[in-house]
Write an enzyme that holds these catalytic residues in place. Sequence first.
Site, short mmCIF file in Angstrom:
data_model
loop_
_atom_site.label_atom_id
_atom_site.label_comp_id
_atom_site.label_asym_id
_atom_site.label_seq_id
_atom_site.Cartn_x
_atom_site.Cartn_y
_atom_site.Cartn_z
CB CYS A 186 12.83 8.79 8.64
SG CYS A 186 13.90 7.71 7.70
CD GLU A 191 9.78 12.88 11.66
OE1 GLU A 191 8.65 12.44 11.88
OE2 GLU A 191 10.68 12.22 11.12
CD GLU A 209 12.84 0.51 9.86
OE1 GLU A 209 13.45 1.46 10.36
OE2 GLU A 209 13.22 -0.67 9.95
CE LYS A 263 -1.93 2.96 2.10
NZ LYS A 263 -1.70 4.38 1.76
P1 NAD Z 1 2.13 8.54 7.65
O1 NAD Z 1 2.25 7.80 8.93
O2 NAD Z 1 1.18 9.66 7.56
O3 NAD Z 1 1.73 7.55 6.47
C1 NAD Z 1 2.50 6.41 6.14
C2 NAD Z 1 1.62 5.39 5.45
O4 NAD Z 1 0.65 4.92 6.38
C3 NAD Z 1 0.84 5.92 4.24
O5 NAD Z 1 0.85 4.93 3.24
C4 NAD Z 1 -0.55 6.11 4.81
O6 NAD Z 1 -1.57 6.01 3.84
C5 NAD Z 1 -0.63 4.96 5.79
N1 NAD Z 1 -1.64 5.12 6.85
C6 NAD Z 1 -2.10 6.29 7.38
N2 NAD Z 1 -3.03 6.02 8.34
C7 NAD Z 1 -3.13 4.67 8.41
C8 NAD Z 1 -3.92 3.78 9.21
N3 NAD Z 1 -4.78 4.23 10.12
N4 NAD Z 1 -3.76 2.45 9.03
C9 NAD Z 1 -2.88 1.98 8.14
N5 NAD Z 1 -2.13 2.77 7.33
C10 NAD Z 1 -2.25 4.10 7.47
O7 NAD Z 1 3.60 9.00 7.31
P2 NAD Z 1 4.08 9.88 6.05
O8 NAD Z 1 3.65 11.28 6.29
O9 NAD Z 1 3.70 9.20 4.78
O10 NAD Z 1 5.66 9.75 6.16
C11 NAD Z 1 6.41 10.58 6.97
C12 NAD Z 1 6.85 9.86 8.22
O11 NAD Z 1 7.52 8.65 7.89
C13 NAD Z 1 7.82 10.66 9.04
O12 NAD Z 1 7.50 10.58 10.41
C14 NAD Z 1 9.16 9.95 8.78
O13 NAD Z 1 10.09 10.13 9.79
C15 NAD Z 1 8.74 8.55 8.61
N6 NAD Z 1 9.72 7.77 7.84
C16 NAD Z 1 10.50 6.87 8.50
C17 NAD Z 1 11.47 6.14 7.81
C18 NAD Z 1 12.35 5.14 8.53
O14 NAD Z 1 13.02 4.37 7.88
N7 NAD Z 1 12.36 5.11 9.85
C19 NAD Z 1 11.62 6.33 6.43
C20 NAD Z 1 10.80 7.25 5.79
C21 NAD Z 1 9.85 7.97 6.51
#
Ligand code: NAD
Length: 491
Positions: A286, A384, A252, A177
Amino acid sequence: MRDQIYIDGRYVASASGEMFDVIDPSNREVFHRVPAGNAEDIDRAVRAARRAFDAGPWPRMSGVERAAVLRKMGDEIAARISEIARIEVQDNGKPLPEAVWDIEDTAGVFHYYADLAERFDQEAEQKVELGMEGFSSKAVKEPVGVAGAIIPWNFPLLMAAWKVAPALAAGCTVVLKPSELTPVSALELGGIAERAGLPAGCLNIITGFGSDAGAPLTEHPLVDKLAFTGSVPTGSRIMAMAAKDIKTLSLELGGKSPLVIFADTPIEDAVEWILFGIFWNQGEVCSATSRVLIEERAFEALMERLVAEAQKIRIGHGLEDGVLLGPLVSPVQHEKVLNWIETGKKEARLVTGGGVPPGLEGGCYVEPTIFADVPEEATIWTEEIFGPVVCVKTFRTEEEAIRLANNTRFGLAAAVMSDDLDRANRVARAFRAGIVWINCSQPTFTEAPWGGYKQSGLGRELGEWGLNNYLEVKQVTTWDRHRPWGWYLKE
Ligand code: NAD
């Protein structure tokens, strides 16, 4: 560009037929539409993945056979770098050279896990020494089953590869997804997998929103393992949902990573890595080192050079030559980061940036922004921001630097710069973070473990750790039946 979801080896329309807009953040215009997948689409995809796992050839193939498919996937991605990188520029906003780097890395991840799949045939079974005569035992690694992969928008196809490649290498089947903000490149993976010979049902791709597609995938009872990359609040929600069925989970999550700079660091090196640590990929990383700690006596001179260089960063459309900072991913993210900057202006001293670059008001652009004299309790120091905003603070002693660096609920990454490698290694050991850089910040390698301490996550991706994420360990113990056991049946 694909405009259908991918289920059981075929591109199909979503159950509802509904589509959603994909925005180009350089001009806020709609450049594509993709299906708004829902629970029904997820159910079809999970059932296809379940059938492919329970009755299909993929988990039963040798590692060598699986490796051949993964290698071909990597080959096609490598052959299409320029085309796919341009999709990423339009979808995410990042400068083209960074997108090219992402896609090279994506191909590399498939090639790397092809190599590990090949080795897996020799390494799947390990003899276990038992302290009792008459028994022999082995530990056997097996694929965990159907994996649900939910990914963010900052490195769209690369984040997909970090999950899909090791899962397939292990013999799992996958439902992916992608983020609703950057769904376009991930949809290409279906055709790539098919042409590489991946059996139908082994990879399914459902575009859609978190609540409509992500949540049903998380809650689906036929999913064995969830691999999530995203924010801490969503990760926490996913962990709670996964608890219901005790699904295996890797997370992650976010970070607020420190970069500690001692005064013996050459000034040019310090400037280079501070800039790379926070402005590469618009700071939407991240592991971005968004908290910079500078030894007090180096502060003045270093800040002067840093500000001068930050102001020279060329901002613009990702396809323009020489651009090093593109637009943020979406109007919502743009608004969020600008709000953080407004908060920062009340909490600390704005040194440079802090606004929308003149002439670029039509896109989601933000100037490289530096705050100094940031109090430890300021929210811009603790939360963040996920944009091109860095907070700087000074320290006097090594102990103080370590305390400041570790005083966070996150623990994804940390970096230290010093000419004294003994000191740098000492500080590296003292950091409470899963990824530590010495004399650099951000370079990421497919071979090395990736993941966070504390609220930054659970488990590790990449390297052999990434493969283990998708494996169960089974104990097989054999008793020598020629010996009597003699507990109930006495001789
Ligand atoms: P997000 O948590 O908003 O969304 C991530 C994914 O989760 C998307 O595909 C979204 O559609 C899905 N999602 C949202 N609500 C959900 C739910 N209730 N159930 C299941 N899936 C759901 O994050 P984002 O804004 O897309 O990404 C940014 C974040 O990701 C930042 O906090 C960043 O630090 C983190 N990040 C971490 C890493 C790592 O390796 N640690 C890498 C990249 C990004």
